[in-house]
Write a protein that holds these residues in place. Structure first.
Motif, PDB file in Angstrom:
ATOM      1  N   GLN A  68       0.808  -1.225   0.000  1.00 23.73           N
ATOM      2  CA  GLN A  68       0.000   0.000   0.000  1.00 23.73           C
ATOM      3  C   GLN A  68       0.839   1.273   0.000  1.00 23.73           C
ATOM      4  N   LEU A  69       2.072   1.166   0.506  1.00 17.34           N
ATOM      5  CA  LEU A  69       2.933   2.351   0.590  1.00 17.34           C
ATOM      6  C   LEU A  69       3.802   2.500  -0.654  1.00 17.34           C
ATOM      7  N   THR A  70       3.512   1.666  -1.682  1.00 13.64           N
ATOM      8  CA  THR A  70       4.298   1.644  -2.920  1.00 13.64           C
ATOM      9  C   THR A  70       5.736   1.184  -2.699  1.00 13.64           C
ATOM     10  N   ASN A  71       6.005   0.510  -1.583  1.00 10.25           N
ATOM     11  CA  ASN A  71       7.281  -0.187  -1.494  1.00 10.25           C
ATOM     12  C   ASN A  71       7.281  -1.228  -2.603  1.00 10.25           C
ATOM     13  N   LEU A  72       8.383  -1.337  -3.337  1.00  4.31           N
ATOM     14  CA  LEU A  72       8.434  -2.255  -4.472  1.00  4.31           C
ATOM     15  C   LEU A  72       9.604  -3.217  -4.317  1.00  4.31           C
ATOM     16  N   VAL A  73       9.410  -4.444  -4.777  1.00  2.00           N
ATOM     17  CA  VAL A  73      10.531  -5.371  -4.899  1.00  2.00           C
ATOM     18  C   VAL A  73      10.773  -5.613  -6.380  1.00  2.00           C
ATOM     19  N   LEU A  74      11.970  -5.335  -6.829  1.00  6.46           N
ATOM     20  CA  LEU A  74      12.348  -5.573  -8.226  1.00  6.46           C
ATOM     21  C   LEU A  74      13.389  -6.666  -8.287  1.00  6.46           C
ATOM     22  N   GLN A  75      13.197  -7.588  -9.244  1.00  4.24           N
ATOM     23  CA  GLN A  75      14.182  -8.652  -9.460  1.00  4.24           C
ATOM     24  C   GLN A  75      14.931  -8.352 -10.752  1.00  4.24           C
ATOM     25  N   ASN A  76      16.193  -8.753 -10.801  1.00  2.00           N
ATOM     26  CA  ASN A  76      17.058  -8.467 -11.951  1.00  2.00           C
ATOM     27  C   ASN A  76      17.016  -6.983 -12.307  1.00  2.00           C
ATOM     28  N   ILE A  90      12.678  -1.034  -3.054  1.00  2.00           N
ATOM     29  CA  ILE A  90      12.639   0.431  -3.116  1.00  2.00           C
ATOM     30  C   ILE A  90      11.562   0.927  -2.164  1.00  2.00           C
ATOM     31  N   ARG A  91      11.941   1.831  -1.287  1.00  3.05           N
ATOM     32  CA  ARG A  91      10.962   2.398  -0.368  1.00  3.05           C
ATOM     33  C   ARG A  91       9.965   3.260  -1.151  1.00  3.05           C
ATOM     34  N   GLY A  92       8.685   3.109  -0.831  1.00  2.00           N
ATOM     35  CA  GLY A  92       7.619   3.791  -1.572  1.00  2.00           C
ATOM     36  C   GLY A  92       7.816   5.287  -1.723  1.00  2.00           C
ATOM     37  N   GLU A  93       8.265   5.921  -0.666  1.00  2.00           N
ATOM     38  CA  GLU A  93       8.516   7.369  -0.687  1.00  2.00           C
ATOM     39  C   GLU A  93       9.438   7.786  -1.823  1.00  2.00           C
ATOM     40  N   ASN A  94      10.291   6.852  -2.238  1.00  2.00           N
ATOM     41  CA  ASN A  94      11.305   7.159  -3.236  1.00  2.00           C
ATOM     42  C   ASN A  94      10.852   6.810  -4.648  1.00  2.00           C
ATOM     43  N   ASP A 128      11.589  -3.764  11.477  1.00  2.00           N
ATOM     44  CA  ASP A 128      10.193  -3.762  11.906  1.00  2.00           C
ATOM     45  C   ASP A 128       9.300  -3.270  10.775  1.00  2.00           C
ATOM     46  N   THR A 129       8.023  -3.079  11.088  1.00  2.00           N
ATOM     47  CA  THR A 129       7.047  -2.746  10.039  1.00  2.00           C
ATOM     48  C   THR A 129       7.215  -1.325   9.508  1.00  2.00           C
ATOM     49  N   TRP A 130       8.016  -0.501  10.203  1.00  2.00           N
ATOM     50  CA  TRP A 130       8.298   0.853   9.683  1.00  2.00           C
ATOM     51  C   TRP A 130       9.567   0.875   8.843  1.00  2.00           C
ATOM     52  N   MET A 131      10.177  -0.294   8.654  1.00  2.00           N
ATOM     53  CA  MET A 131      11.431  -0.418   7.928  1.00  2.00           C
ATOM     54  C   MET A 131      12.606   0.126   8.743  1.00  2.00           C
ATOM     55  N   ASN A 132      12.391   0.361  10.053  1.00  2.00           N
ATOM     56  CA  ASN A 132      13.524   0.658  10.924  1.00  2.00           C
ATOM     57  C   ASN A 132      14.421  -0.576  10.931  1.00  2.00           C
ATOM     58  N   LEU A 133      15.727  -0.345  10.919  1.00  2.00           N
ATOM     59  CA  LEU A 133      16.656  -1.467  10.819  1.00  2.00           C
ATOM     60  C   LEU A 133      17.740  -1.360  11.877  1.00  2.00           C
ATOM     61  N   ARG A 163      16.531   4.710  11.146  1.00  2.00           N
ATOM     62  CA  ARG A 163      15.097   4.980  11.177  1.00  2.00           C
ATOM     63  C   ARG A 163      14.582   4.821   9.746  1.00  2.00           C
ATOM     64  N   GLY A 164      13.504   4.035   9.590  1.00  2.00           N
ATOM     65  CA  GLY A 164      13.037   3.619   8.266  1.00  2.00           C
ATOM     66  C   GLY A 164      12.802   4.748   7.293  1.00  2.00           C
ATOM     67  N   ASN A 165      12.332   5.896   7.799  1.00  2.00           N
ATOM     68  CA  ASN A 165      11.967   6.976   6.877  1.00  2.00           C
ATOM     69  C   ASN A 165      13.170   7.565   6.137  1.00  2.00           C
ATOM     70  N   ASN A 166      14.377   7.270   6.598  1.00  2.00           N
ATOM     71  CA  ASN A 166      15.574   7.788   5.922  1.00  2.00           C
ATOM     72  C   ASN A 166      16.049   6.929   4.760  1.00  2.00           C
ATOM     73  N   ILE A 167      15.341   5.813   4.527  1.00  2.00           N
ATOM     74  CA  ILE A 167      15.826   4.861   3.524  1.00  2.00           C
ATOM     75  C   ILE A 167      15.304   5.221   2.134  1.00  2.00           C
ATOM     76  N   LYS A 168      16.182   5.105   1.150  1.00  2.00           N
ATOM     77  CA  LYS A 168      15.792   5.267  -0.244  1.00  2.00           C
ATOM     78  C   LYS A 168      15.514   3.872  -0.823  1.00  2.00           C
ATOM     79  N   TYR A 169      16.490   3.013  -0.747  1.00  2.00           N
ATOM     80  CA  TYR A 169      16.272   1.635  -1.189  1.00  2.00           C
ATOM     81  C   TYR A 169      17.232   0.695  -0.481  1.00  2.00           C
TER      82      TYR A 169
END
Lengths: 149, 123
Positions: free
Chosen positions: A30-38, A63-67, B33-38, B62-68
């Motif tokens: 729901q947060l647009t977090n995506l998993v991409l393969q290859n 990829i985190r949805g925010e990004n 965790d569910t917030w992507m905190n690692l 803190r999860g909110n700082n993550i890009k990928y």
């Protein structure tokens, strides 16, 4: 509305920082977090850069949805026919338009000027890199302003 | 499989995390965790320009700082195995049988089970 119909298909993702990634969409939430393969990052260089553009493999990506700015289905046939190393193009900017150092700050400039800028905006002028002469009736006097945005 | 399911499955494995400020962290995922905190251990932190490196024994992100996150390819097989071995309660579909109330509308007055309950109480 979700990306569920794209799962297990090839997608192209443009991230908030302006990178272009392709890969198979394995999963999304729901947060647009995506998993991409290859995952393959396309580094498209501008014309003035003598170096070729590149496709850089990255493997499995979360990829985190925010990004995520854009996620679209890829036409694999059309995509496969393109030699991406030879493609040149302008760099895609990020979604955040950082202030030019020393440039006018829209949120700090005097209210009157901001108002004028808004008026120009309404009239369809671009608010960026625009020089405009504006006359205002101020206490019965006509005052000329030349504005540079 | 959800993206956070993949992250869970990646616990104990090495990964690369890029933060919004462009820094990257290479290390082993300890927990998330569910917030992507690692929390990561044995981390090499790289500056946004890629010119400075720091070694850190342990890092909390803190999860909110993550890009990928870039994770090893084999994690995807791991997730699939894990999900086959421990199907979720939803997949088994027997919520009520295992004593949870499920929050469904068929409890309370007028419901099938409600009526049965009253009957037993009197008898």
């Amino acid at each position: 509305m979700s990306l569920q119909p794209y799962v297990d298909q090839k997608v192209l993702v443009v991230t908030a920082d302006g990178r272009t990634l392709t890969g198979t969409l394995l999963s999304c939430d729901q947060l647009t977090n995506l998993v991409l393969q290859n995952t393959i990052e396309r580094v498209i260089r501008p014309h003035e850069d003598p170096e070729d553009s590149e496709e850089v493999p990255h493997g499995l990506y979360l990829i985190r949805g925010e990004n995520v700015a854009i996620c679209g289905l890829l036409d694999e046939q059309m995509d496969g026919e393109i030699d991406w190393a030879k493609v040149k193009g302008s760099v895609i900017g990020g979604v955040k338009h950082a202030q030019k150092p020393g440039g006018a700050n829209m949120f700090q400039e005097p209210v009157r000027r901001k108002k004028l800028r808004d008026d120009l905006w309404v009239k369809g002028h671009s608010p960026r890199n625009t020089r405009a002469a504006v006359s205002l009736n101020k206490n019965g006097q006509t005052v000329q302003y030349v504005l540079q945005f | 499989m959800l993206p956070l399911g993949l992250l869970n499955a990646a616990q104990g494995h090495p990964m690369l995390v890029e933060l919004k400020n462009g820094e990257t962290l290479n290390g082993h995922l300890i927990s998330c965790d569910t917030w992507m905190n690692l929390t990561l251990k044995e981390v090499v932190q790289t500056s946004p320009d890629g010119d400075k490196f720091f070694r850190l024994p342990e890092v909390y992100v803190r999860g909110n700082n993550i890009k990928y996150l870039r994770v090893p390819d084999e994690i995807i097989d791991l997730v699939k195995d894990q999900q086959q071995n421990q199907p979720s309660s939803r997949a088994r579909g027997g919520g009520a049988l295992r004593g949870d109330h499920g929050g469904r509308g068929d409890r309370g007055r007028g419901g099938v089970r409600g009526a049965r309950g009253r009957g037993r109480g009197r008898g």
